[in-house]
Design an enzyme around this catalytic site. Structure first.
Site, PDB file in Angstrom:
ATOM      1  N   THR A  34      37.763  23.548  43.411  1.00  0.00           N
ATOM      2  CA  THR A  34      38.788  23.145  44.051  1.00  0.00           C
ATOM      3  C   THR A  34      39.871  24.547  43.434  1.00  0.00           C
ATOM      4  O   THR A  34      39.558  24.556  42.054  1.00  0.00           O
ATOM      5  CB  THR A  34      39.091  22.208  42.927  1.00  0.00           C
ATOM      6  OG1 THR A  34      39.688  21.855  42.148  1.00  0.00           O
ATOM      7  CG2 THR A  34      38.386  20.822  43.169  1.00  0.00           C
ATOM      8  N   ARG A  58      47.729  15.869  43.833  1.00  0.00           N
ATOM      9  CA  ARG A  58      47.402  14.918  43.423  1.00  0.00           C
ATOM     10  C   ARG A  58      45.930  14.397  43.889  1.00  0.00           C
ATOM     11  O   ARG A  58      44.969  13.201  43.172  1.00  0.00           O
ATOM     12  CB  ARG A  58      47.995  13.200  43.142  1.00  0.00           C
ATOM     13  CG  ARG A  58      49.117  13.780  42.176  1.00  0.00           C
ATOM     14  CD  ARG A  58      50.088  13.411  42.315  1.00  0.00           C
ATOM     15  NE  ARG A  58      51.369  12.759  41.359  1.00  0.00           N
ATOM     16  CZ  ARG A  58      52.416  11.867  40.584  1.00  0.00           C
ATOM     17  NH1 ARG A  58      52.232  10.435  41.482  1.00  0.00           N
ATOM     18  NH2 ARG A  58      53.402  12.502  39.923  1.00  0.00           N
ATOM     19  N   ASP A  77      46.060  13.957  34.059  1.00  0.00           N
ATOM     20  CA  ASP A  77      44.817  14.080  34.854  1.00  0.00           C
ATOM     21  C   ASP A  77      44.398  13.038  35.207  1.00  0.00           C
ATOM     22  O   ASP A  77      44.208  11.697  34.888  1.00  0.00           O
ATOM     23  CB  ASP A  77      43.664  14.710  34.265  1.00  0.00           C
ATOM     24  CG  ASP A  77      43.024  15.904  35.408  1.00  0.00           C
ATOM     25  OD1 ASP A  77      42.496  14.788  35.990  1.00  0.00           O
ATOM     26  OD2 ASP A  77      42.778  16.403  34.621  1.00  0.00           O
ATOM     27  N   ILE A  78      44.119  12.536  36.475  1.00  0.00           N
ATOM     28  CA  ILE A  78      43.627  11.435  36.560  1.00  0.00           C
ATOM     29  C   ILE A  78      42.350  11.264  37.899  1.00  0.00           C
ATOM     30  O   ILE A  78      40.647  10.998  37.562  1.00  0.00           O
ATOM     31  CB  ILE A  78      43.884  10.679  38.430  1.00  0.00           C
ATOM     32  CG1 ILE A  78      45.672  10.376  38.250  1.00  0.00           C
ATOM     33  CG2 ILE A  78      43.997   9.627  39.375  1.00  0.00           C
ATOM     34  CD1 ILE A  78      45.472   9.373  36.888  1.00  0.00           C
ATOM     35  N   LYS A 134      28.128   8.456  33.680  1.00  0.00           N
ATOM     36  CA  LYS A 134      27.533   7.314  33.726  1.00  0.00           C
ATOM     37  C   LYS A 134      26.057   7.737  33.847  1.00  0.00           C
ATOM     38  O   LYS A 134      24.876   7.096  34.114  1.00  0.00           O
ATOM     39  CB  LYS A 134      28.102   6.649  34.777  1.00  0.00           C
ATOM     40  CG  LYS A 134      27.201   5.130  34.856  1.00  0.00           C
ATOM     41  CD  LYS A 134      28.260   3.708  36.126  1.00  0.00           C
ATOM     42  CE  LYS A 134      27.393   2.729  36.037  1.00  0.00           C
ATOM     43  NZ  LYS A 134      28.614   1.768  36.498  1.00  0.00           N
ATOM     44  N   TYR A 153      29.118  16.813   2.017  1.00  0.00           N
ATOM     45  CA  TYR A 153      28.709  15.543   1.957  1.00  0.00           C
ATOM     46  C   TYR A 153      30.135  15.248   1.531  1.00  0.00           C
ATOM     47  O   TYR A 153      31.106  15.843   1.892  1.00  0.00           O
ATOM     48  CB  TYR A 153      28.139  14.959   1.130  1.00  0.00           C
ATOM     49  CG  TYR A 153      28.320  16.237  -0.424  1.00  0.00           C
ATOM     50  CD1 TYR A 153      29.620  15.815  -1.622  1.00  0.00           C
ATOM     51  CD2 TYR A 153      27.529  17.052  -0.841  1.00  0.00           C
ATOM     52  CE1 TYR A 153      30.333  16.753  -2.536  1.00  0.00           C
ATOM     53  CE2 TYR A 153      27.693  18.234  -2.446  1.00  0.00           C
ATOM     54  CZ  TYR A 153      28.786  17.726  -2.424  1.00  0.00           C
ATOM     55  OH  TYR A 153      29.516  18.811  -4.103  1.00  0.00           O
ATOM     56  N   HIS A 192      41.845  15.878  -7.998  1.00  0.00           N
ATOM     57  CA  HIS A 192      41.843  14.501  -7.806  1.00  0.00           C
ATOM     58  C   HIS A 192      43.150  13.848  -6.801  1.00  0.00           C
ATOM     59  O   HIS A 192      43.577  12.321  -7.208  1.00  0.00           O
ATOM     60  CB  HIS A 192      41.403  13.414  -8.561  1.00  0.00           C
ATOM     61  CG  HIS A 192      40.404  14.261  -9.081  1.00  0.00           C
ATOM     62  ND1 HIS A 192      39.257  14.332  -8.393  1.00  0.00           N
ATOM     63  CD2 HIS A 192      39.538  14.366 -10.682  1.00  0.00           C
ATOM     64  CE1 HIS A 192      38.208  15.067  -8.909  1.00  0.00           C
ATOM     65  NE2 HIS A 192      38.530  14.617 -10.572  1.00  0.00           N
ATOM     66  N   GLY A 209      39.905  23.804 -11.788  1.00  0.00           N
ATOM     67  CA  GLY A 209      39.193  23.789 -11.163  1.00  0.00           C
ATOM     68  C   GLY A 209      40.568  22.822  -9.826  1.00  0.00           C
ATOM     69  O   GLY A 209      39.843  21.905  -8.751  1.00  0.00           O
ATOM     70  N   ASP A 261      59.711  -2.742 -20.714  1.00  0.00           N
ATOM     71  CA  ASP A 261      59.061  -2.468 -22.159  1.00  0.00           C
ATOM     72  C   ASP A 261      58.480  -0.822 -21.091  1.00  0.00           C
ATOM     73  O   ASP A 261      58.292   0.166 -21.980  1.00  0.00           O
ATOM     74  CB  ASP A 261      57.830  -3.350 -21.370  1.00  0.00           C
ATOM     75  CG  ASP A 261      57.029  -3.466 -20.967  1.00  0.00           C
ATOM     76  OD1 ASP A 261      57.400  -2.799 -19.725  1.00  0.00           O
ATOM     77  OD2 ASP A 261      55.732  -3.816 -20.736  1.00  0.00           O
TER      78      ASP A 261
END
Length: 529
Positions: A37, A67, A128-129, A140, A219, A281, A310, A483
């Site tokens: 296209t 469109r 976009d359509i 599908k 991990y 940390h 570290g 305190d």
């Protein structure tokens, strides 16, 4: 029955034309008929390839500014038809619908338009359509059809065809379909979230979340947890957009801590002075400003040398050689900065495991963005804490008012407290943290922890008095009882910044006056859980 199916006819319609010509030539060389296209067809044709326009197949020209071009049974029938269903095959034959075995589509650049701040009308035109409709149809029908939505999958497609004599396997088509559905989901997420923002809808009935895989991780927080790093496309300067110049692959904890460090150091304007934040940390163990980056680093390091080992170091100015040399004196996991000199890079090159991340700038600490947190069965969503307090926002509530120097330290401490896990108590002196109490179950405990750290570091530095002697104190939320404030005063605090708002504010103010403390209220808290 084999799950292999040949690719004889392909429809290519892409917004991002990276690799399009190479892919077209590779498919043509394998005897695949090409449909296309608009601009994609022109680009392929200009490269000398034989291409049939979709308009020739549908019998309708592209219309309405493009469109409408692929929304037609000749296209969707070719994508959705089940090749092993006699009724479908008969319908294809009756209506002259040709099977489409491969769909290559990437979508209008909605996310790019969003990133550059396009206006409402331009954003609408970038939705976009036809592309998503075709992608969903092909996905599908992945029992027979291949759908490619990412340029990085072109090579894998060609390899699959070569390995299977011009055919693809069901498992391969399944993987492509999953990627395609994730792409349209992410696209719709960007559109729906943009519309919610444009409509100033803070709590839309439905909110979507999406991300693109940047890195699979060895991990997660622990080595029995699988993990990955996804980006959201926002391009906010930081760990997600940084370029890693050297060092080992970043871990889950590295990424989390580096983000915390860079968001914190961005609180300090580089035009004002150099600043350094050291994170361990996800909590700051040292933050400081200085006349130079090297001085700022040394002051931050001297807050808690033990925890800095570290740790993650973030700078608000480009890394220079002097600072690089200081950083390499101890083991450091990651350094992130908005640039680095050639000399600094050379110094780091000798530390092969040290990760150096460079960004194009600092994140805007006041720019509103959405923050998410997963809980069982759902997500908590809130605005990122971009709360800001300036000198003019502070209310002096004690008999004694802070001096100008104290006020500067109070504001510095307040910025740091915003990035410390609650309950947070921060001691600051001369624009440097000297004690940080983070994540304790009571504010009194946090004050104790900060005092202990300040005392321990003073001993390590050979000083007779605690680093906290004469410091400014920040509390991320109000003191519910006197305190915690009294503990901070005992540690050496002389002035305090806190939100106020406790039922016992009067008691806390009275205690501050009795100890000769200056105290200001911000009217804003910074819980961070």
């Amino acid at each position: 029955m084999t799950d292999l199916h040949p690719v004889r006819r392909a429809l290519l319609s892409v917004s991002d034309k990276t690799g399009l010509i190479e892919l077209g030539k590779a498919l043509d060389a394998r005897g695949v008929e090409l449909l296309s296209t608009g601009g994609s067809a022109k680009a392929l044709r200009d490269a000398g390839l034989v291409v049939k326009d979709v308009s020739e197949v549908t019998g309708f020209p592209e219309m309405m500014d493009g469109r409408v071009k692929t929304l037609h049974p000749m296209v969707h029938g070719g994508l959705l038809a089940l090749r092993d269903n006699d009724t479908h095959v008969a319908a294809m034959k009756e209506h002259g619908i040709g099977a489409i075995d491969l769909l290559v589509v990437n979508l209008y650049p909605f996310e790019a338009a969003l990133a550059r701040g396009a206006d409402y009308d331009e954003m609408i035109e970038n939705i976009d359509i036809g592309g998503p409709a075709m992608i969903r149809a092909a996905s599908k029908n992945h029992l027979f059809v291949n759908v490619v939505t990412d340029v990085q999958d072109y090579e894998a497609l060609l390899a699959e065809l070569d390995n299977n004599n011009g055919q693809t396997s069901y498992a391969f088509r399944q993987r492509l379909a999953q990627t395609a559905y994730a792409r349209t989901a992410a696209y719709d997420t960007a559109v729906s979230n943009w519309m919610a923002s444009a409509l100033e809808e803070k709590t839309p009935r439905r909110r979507a979340f999406a991300g693109e895989l940047k890195q699979t991780l060895r991990y997660g927080e622990n080595n029995h947890q699988e993990a990955a790093f996804y980006t959201d496309g926002s391009n906010r300067p930081g760990v997600a957009t940084a370029v890693q110049l050297q060092g080992k692959e970043l871990s889950y904890n590295n990424i989390n801590d580096t983000d915390a460090a860079y968001e914190l150091v961005a609180e300090f304007d580089p035009a004002d002075s150099p600043a350094v934040a050291i994170i361990k940390h996800a909590n700051p163990c040292g933050v400081a400003k200085g006349a130079t980056l090297a001085e700022a680093y040394q002051k931050a390091f001297d807050c808690d040398r033990t925890s800095a080992f570290g740790g993650i170091v973030a700078l608000n100015q480009p890394l220079d050689a002097e600072t690089a040399a200081k950083i390499t004196e101890i083991f450091t996991e990651v350094v992130i900065a908005p640039g680095a000199s050639g000399e600094a890079k050379e110094i780091f090159a000798a530390k092969k495991n040290l990760r150096l991340l460079l960004t194009d700038g600092l994140p805007d600490p006041r720019k509103p963005i959405v923050a998410y947190k997963q809980v069982a069965g759902g997500m908590l969503v809130q605005d990122k804490d971009v709360g800001y307090v300036g000198m003019e926002d502070l209310k002096v509530v004690t008999e004694k008012a802070p001096s100008d120097e104290q006020m500067q330290d109070l504001l510095f401490a307040w910025k740091v407290a915003k990035h410390v896990k609650s309950n947070a108590i921060v001691y600051v002196k001369d624009n440097a943290t000297v004690g940080v109490g983070a994540g304790q179950m009571s504010r009194l405990d946090s004050a104790n922890v900060a005092a202990a750290k300040a005392g321990r570091m003073a001993a390590e530095l050979g000083l007779k008095e605690s680093l906290a002697k004469g410091c400014a104190v920040a509390s991320d939320a109000f003191f519910p009882f006197p305190d915690g404030l009294l503990e901070a005063a005992a540690a050496g605090g002389t002035c305090v910044i806190q939100p106020g708002g406790s039922m016992r504010d009067d008691e806390v103010i009275k205690a501050a006056n009795e100890k000769g403390l200056a105290m200001v209220f911000t009217g804003m808290r910074h819980f961070r859980h």
